[in-house]
Design an enzyme around this catalytic site. Structure first.
Site, PDB file in Angstrom:
ATOM      1  N   ASP A  10       0.860  -1.199   0.000  1.00 18.10           N
ATOM      2  CA  ASP A  10       0.000   0.000   0.000  1.00 18.10           C
ATOM      3  C   ASP A  10       0.892   1.244   0.000  1.00 18.10           C
ATOM      4  O   ASP A  10       0.890   2.010   0.956  1.00 18.10           O
ATOM      5  CB  ASP A  10      -0.945  -0.010   1.224  1.00 18.10           C
ATOM      6  CG  ASP A  10      -0.207  -0.035   2.557  1.00 18.10           C
ATOM      7  OD1 ASP A  10       0.961  -0.489   2.596  1.00 18.10           O
ATOM      8  OD2 ASP A  10      -0.785   0.415   3.579  1.00 18.10           O
ATOM      9  N   HIS A 240       9.530  -0.135   9.115  1.00 16.65           N
ATOM     10  CA  HIS A 240       8.638  -1.295   9.220  1.00 16.65           C
ATOM     11  C   HIS A 240       8.738  -2.201   7.987  1.00 16.65           C
ATOM     12  O   HIS A 240       9.149  -3.360   8.082  1.00 16.65           O
ATOM     13  CB  HIS A 240       7.195  -0.811   9.401  1.00 16.65           C
ATOM     14  CG  HIS A 240       7.016   0.119  10.562  1.00 16.65           C
ATOM     15  ND1 HIS A 240       7.149  -0.295  11.863  1.00 16.65           N
ATOM     16  CD2 HIS A 240       6.742   1.448  10.616  1.00 16.65           C
ATOM     17  CE1 HIS A 240       6.937   0.723  12.673  1.00 16.65           C
ATOM     18  NE2 HIS A 240       6.693   1.794  11.948  1.00 16.65           N
TER      19      HIS A 240
HETATM   20  C1  BDR Z   1       2.716  -0.416   8.668  1.00 14.67           C
HETATM   21  O1  BDR Z   1       1.622   0.485   8.479  1.00 14.67           O
HETATM   22  C2  BDR Z   1       1.874   1.349   7.399  1.00 14.67           C
HETATM   23  O2  BDR Z   1       1.727   2.683   7.790  1.00 14.67           O
HETATM   24  C3  BDR Z   1       3.286   1.117   6.975  1.00 14.67           C
HETATM   25  O3  BDR Z   1       3.440   1.217   5.568  1.00 14.67           O
HETATM   26  C4  BDR Z   1       3.590  -0.279   7.451  1.00 14.67           C
HETATM   27  O4  BDR Z   1       3.236  -1.248   6.488  1.00 14.67           O
HETATM   28  C5  BDR Z   1       3.407  -0.101   9.976  1.00 14.67           C
HETATM   29  O5  BDR Z   1       2.536  -0.290  11.044  1.00 14.67           O
HETATM   30 CA    CA Z   2       2.864  -0.640   4.144  1.00 16.68          CA
END
Ligand code: BDR
Ligand code: CA
Length: 307
Positions: A10, A240
């Site tokens: 995403d 992340h």
């Molecule tokens: C996840 O949530 C999204 O904001 C980031 O892309 C990542 O996949 C982190 O909690």
């Molecule tokens: Ca993500």
């Protein structure tokens, strides 16, 4: 040995970092992207995925995913974290390419059959497409080599609510279904990704080495780190999604524990991942420790090679 990989994404600032890392790492053979809502809407995610690939001159298919969670109403995109278009203040031009005609779940099912036993799937957004692929083909996850999911939290608390990590929160029913299914899953959640933190200087140095693509990530990271500062975190941003991608290529940099997981799907704790020893599902390998310096170095070393 190289791994055959598909990323369900995403994009999203840390998704862009993850994608450029995967493109650059010679141990990764990136076959395709599939898209999902979360940081942005699904049509924006598809446009952003195509834009990133075209900017990096990489020609692989993009399959557009579902645009609504499995049961819940659509949750608004995280524009305060990733910007209105997904990449901070960057304008995202309309890409030349288009998504393939198959939906993401159809495409994933076909690719898992075609690369039976070889394909690593790395979802770094909500798990909506993955659950739908399992609906389409009960053998889907048994055809995969591994699934490495960025999401959840065992002991680190949440990031979108006090209890929930954002990817799981956006579609808790899909996540609960995926965890109950009996796949070979590694979960790269906030227990480790909250500790892989990069300051502004990391991205500035990346931009020096790789002016175009590193420079793009540097620009995006400024917005992302500004957001982190609004929530009282002043040492940089959490890596992340790139950490999940590193866990695909270098699992030895992570320590895991086996847990039977379920997801709370309603109420204040909706989206919380819970370890429940009474469940009979396959255990999930939950990452609980990480070689922080090695992960940061691996991302830097690879992205720095991109022109
Ligand atoms: C996840 O949530 C999204 O904001 C980031 O892309 C990542 O996949 C982190 O909690
Ligand atoms: Ca993500």
């Amino acid at each position: 040995m190289t791994i055959k990989l598909i990323i369900d994404t995403d994009p999203g600032i840390d998704d862009a970092m993850a994608l450029f890392y995967a493109i650059a790492d010679p141990e990764v053979d990136l076959l395709a992207l599939t898209t999902v809502f979360g940081n942005v809407t699904t049509p924006q995610a598809t446009r952003n995925a195509l834009f990133l690939l075209e900017t990096a001159a990489v020609n692989i298919p993009v399959a557009e995913g579902l645009s609504k969670p499995r049961e819940l109403p659509t949750y608004p995109p995280s524009s305060h974290v990733h910007g209105a278009e997904g990449f901070g203040t960057l304008d995202v031009p309309t890409p030349q390419g288009k998504a393939v005609s198959e939906t993401a779940p159809e495409f994933l099912v076909r690719m898992a059959r075609a690369y039976k036993g070889e394909l690593v799937l790395c979802p770094i957004g909500p798990l909506t497409n993955i659950a739908a692929a399992m609906d389409l083909d009960p053998e889907f996850c048994r055809n995969l080599k591994r699934m490495v999911i960025m999401g959840g939290s065992l002991r680190a608390g949440g990031n979108i609510t006090p209890a929930a990590e954002a990817n799981i929160y956006h579609d808790p029913h899909a996540a609960d279904f995926v965890f109950s299914y009996g796949c070979n899953i590694t979960l790269v959640g906030l227990d480790v990704t909250n500790r892989v933190i990069c300051p502004r200087s990391y991205f500035a140095q990346l931009a020096e080495q790789s002016p175009k693509l590193g420079g793009l990530l540097h620009q995006m990271a400024e917005f992302y780190i500004d957001f982190y500062e609004t929530v009282g975190k002043f040492n940089g941003c959490g890596m992340h999604d790139p950490s999940a991608l590193v866990a695909c290529a270098a699992p030895n940099l992570f320590v895991t524990e086996d847990h039977h997981l379920r997801v709370i799907c309603s109420g204040e704790r909706s989206g919380e991942t819970v370890s429940d020893p009474n469940l009979s599902s396959e255990p999930v390998k939950v990452c609980v420790d990480v070689d922080i310096a090695a992960v940061k170095k691996k991302i830097f070393k690879n992205v720095a090679k991109l022109v």
